[in-house]
Design a protein around this motif. Sequence first.
Motif, PDB file in Angstrom:
ATOM      1  N   TRP A  64      75.015  70.463 -67.312  1.00 61.55           N
ATOM      2  CA  TRP A  64      75.954  70.813 -66.251  1.00 61.55           C
ATOM      3  C   TRP A  64      76.291  72.298 -66.339  1.00 61.55           C
ATOM      4  CZ3 TRP A  64      77.718  67.544 -62.420  1.00 61.55           C
ATOM      5  CH2 TRP A  64      77.437  66.186 -62.589  1.00 61.55           C
ATOM      6  N   PHE A  65      75.910  73.048 -65.316  1.00 60.44           N
ATOM      7  CA  PHE A  65      76.307  74.454 -65.238  1.00 60.44           C
ATOM      8  C   PHE A  65      77.714  74.597 -64.666  1.00 60.44           C
ATOM      9  CE2 PHE A  65      71.638  75.271 -65.285  1.00 60.44           C
ATOM     10  CZ  PHE A  65      71.617  76.124 -66.376  1.00 60.44           C
ATOM     11  N   SER A  66      78.107  73.629 -63.845  1.00 59.60           N
ATOM     12  CA  SER A  66      79.429  73.635 -63.226  1.00 59.60           C
ATOM     13  C   SER A  66      79.707  72.234 -62.701  1.00 59.60           C
ATOM     14  CB  SER A  66      79.488  74.651 -62.081  1.00 59.60           C
ATOM     15  OG  SER A  66      78.681  74.213 -60.993  1.00 59.60           O
ATOM     16  N   SER A  67      80.839  72.055 -62.044  1.00 57.26           N
ATOM     17  CA  SER A  67      81.180  70.741 -61.480  1.00 57.26           C
ATOM     18  C   SER A  67      80.317  70.393 -60.278  1.00 57.26           C
ATOM     19  CB  SER A  67      82.652  70.712 -61.071  1.00 57.26           C
ATOM     20  OG  SER A  67      82.902  71.671 -60.049  1.00 57.26           O
ATOM     21  N   THR A  68      79.530  71.342 -59.793  1.00 59.84           N
ATOM     22  CA  THR A  68      78.683  71.082 -58.632  1.00 59.84           C
ATOM     23  C   THR A  68      77.193  71.279 -58.902  1.00 59.84           C
ATOM     24  OG1 THR A  68      78.992  73.359 -57.849  1.00 59.84           O
ATOM     25  CG2 THR A  68      80.501  71.680 -56.975  1.00 59.84           C
ATOM     26  N   ARG A  69      76.819  71.558 -60.165  1.00 60.02           N
ATOM     27  CA  ARG A  69      75.390  71.773 -60.444  1.00 60.02           C
ATOM     28  C   ARG A  69      74.969  71.119 -61.755  1.00 60.02           C
ATOM     29  NH1 ARG A  69      72.053  77.500 -61.277  1.00 60.02           N
ATOM     30  NH2 ARG A  69      70.102  76.508 -61.957  1.00 60.02           N
TER      31      ARG A  69
ATOM     32  N   THR B  68      84.026  65.265 -61.077  1.00 63.79           N
ATOM     33  CA  THR B  68      84.885  65.202 -62.257  1.00 63.79           C
ATOM     34  C   THR B  68      84.432  64.115 -63.221  1.00 63.79           C
ATOM     35  OG1 THR B  68      86.434  63.746 -61.069  1.00 63.79           O
ATOM     36  CG2 THR B  68      86.882  66.109 -61.003  1.00 63.79           C
TER      37      THR B  68
ATOM     38  N   PRO C  22      82.920  68.811 -55.788  1.00 65.61           N
ATOM     39  CA  PRO C  22      83.042  68.860 -57.246  1.00 65.61           C
ATOM     40  C   PRO C  22      83.002  67.460 -57.868  1.00 65.61           C
ATOM     41  CG  PRO C  22      84.671  70.281 -56.212  1.00 65.61           C
ATOM     42  CD  PRO C  22      84.057  69.473 -55.108  1.00 65.61           C
TER      43      PRO C  22
ATOM     44  N   ASN D 136      72.428  70.281 -56.709  1.00 67.48           N
ATOM     45  CA  ASN D 136      73.691  70.898 -56.330  1.00 67.48           C
ATOM     46  C   ASN D 136      74.480  69.916 -55.469  1.00 67.48           C
ATOM     47  OD1 ASN D 136      73.739  74.035 -57.050  1.00 67.48           O
ATOM     48  ND2 ASN D 136      71.638  73.448 -56.569  1.00 67.48           N
TER      49      ASN D 136
ATOM     50  N   SER E  47      72.530  80.355 -65.363  1.00 66.08           N
ATOM     51  CA  SER E  47      72.861  79.701 -64.096  1.00 66.08           C
ATOM     52  C   SER E  47      72.490  80.541 -62.888  1.00 66.08           C
ATOM     53  CB  SER E  47      74.359  79.382 -64.053  1.00 66.08           C
ATOM     54  OG  SER E  47      75.132  80.575 -64.022  1.00 66.08           O
TER      55      SER E  47
ATOM     56  N   ARG F 179      81.578  63.314 -64.639  1.00 68.32           N
ATOM     57  CA  ARG F 179      80.210  63.782 -64.878  1.00 68.32           C
ATOM     58  C   ARG F 179      79.351  62.728 -65.572  1.00 68.32           C
ATOM     59  NH1 ARG F 179      80.678  70.213 -66.620  1.00 68.32           N
ATOM     60  NH2 ARG F 179      82.082  70.845 -64.924  1.00 68.32           N
TER      61      ARG F 179
END
Length: 418
Positions: free
Chosen positions: A207-212, A184, A182, A178, A399, A186
């Motif tokens: 990638w589940f999100s920009s932070t995970r 970008t 964020p 985590n 997630s 990736r």
Amino acid sequence: MTSADEQRPTPGGSWTRRGVLGGLLGAPVLLLAACSGDSDKGGGGGASGSTGAGGSASPKTSVARITVTPADGVTDASFTEPVKVAVADGRLGSVKLTGEDGKEIPGQLAADGASWVSTGPLTSGTQYTVAAVATDAAKLEADANTKFGTASPANTFIGYFTPENGATVGVGMPVSINFNKPVTNRKAVQQAITVTAQPGVEIVGHWFSSTRLDFRPQQYWAKGTRVTLQLRLKDVEGAKGVYGTQSKDVSFTVGRSQTSVADLAADTLTVTTDGQVTATYPIIGGAPEHRTWAGKLVISEQYQQTKMDSATVGLGDEYNIPDVPHAQRLTTSGTFIHGNYWSPASQFGKANTSHGCIALRDAKGASDPNTNGAKFYASSMVGDVVEVINSGDRTVDPSNGLSGWNMDWASWQAGSAV
């Protein structure tokens, strides 16, 4: 001893015999000195054609002029820009760029020898030295020896990872990272992270999100597998102007293989360890108005005792229990498998009355190691899988907690940036 009369000339202006002989004996010395002086006039013994006061010639100087960028003494050079070396009126012969750790940074010399540029990455907050040598048309050498330092980035990011270094975990434990800001870029970040296993198996990031960002194999880990996470995020640009700071290795070991199935139609929890059923416990699942998530849930935290307050999960003041025994977290949203001392013994294995958790019979204060809650807790570890079936609810979001096993392999691979 010679008298004064014997050294003076006679009245007619002539010298005495002894005086003449004395002058003749001294003449050769004076003549030799004069001849030696005459031989140096107009001579070219020095490389430059000039003669110093002591009679030695000054060496010629190369006309080649070397320029290094960043300049000597700079303390805040950009670590994202290459080092450049150029020469005028000459040709570069060698350039050496070295970090404070003694490692040489590679570079490329132009075909015409007029310039050199570094091709390896620089590191922020680091001192570097440059040693360059060039020759001019006359084959005379010029050199440059400079030092500079790179700046530290103003904006940085880090990744918080699980499991911890040296941990022993269950077969369902993914590598989960985590980020505190964020991401970008990736692809660049994922390329800077490597997860390997012994024995070897394909491991893919998602990638589940920009932070995970999580990593896992297609199937659960084999027991005894040693997994290594290599973070090489230092100076990687995760977003515009935001750079990573970490460069470290983390290793953990997969312990015995244990998975459990919570069947909420039969209200039983069946535990399988290394391929053998080792226990079956009567349980309580989520009530119709608070059904338990279905799917494969992974134990992420363990507490001998913990407080559970319905207000923290959006259920108002329905419950507030300060000492829930043997609690093990299954989702971020608040699903646990835990001990229960407040429900009647007759409900276990017979009814689903919880607010979504899975409960086993236990004692207040986690004081009795012989209860079902205590036994299951003692046999479990972070990374173990608890699969919920027949709950009447939909499958948990991948997630939500460490639930990525509920995503098929093709979908998991599609979430990779590399």
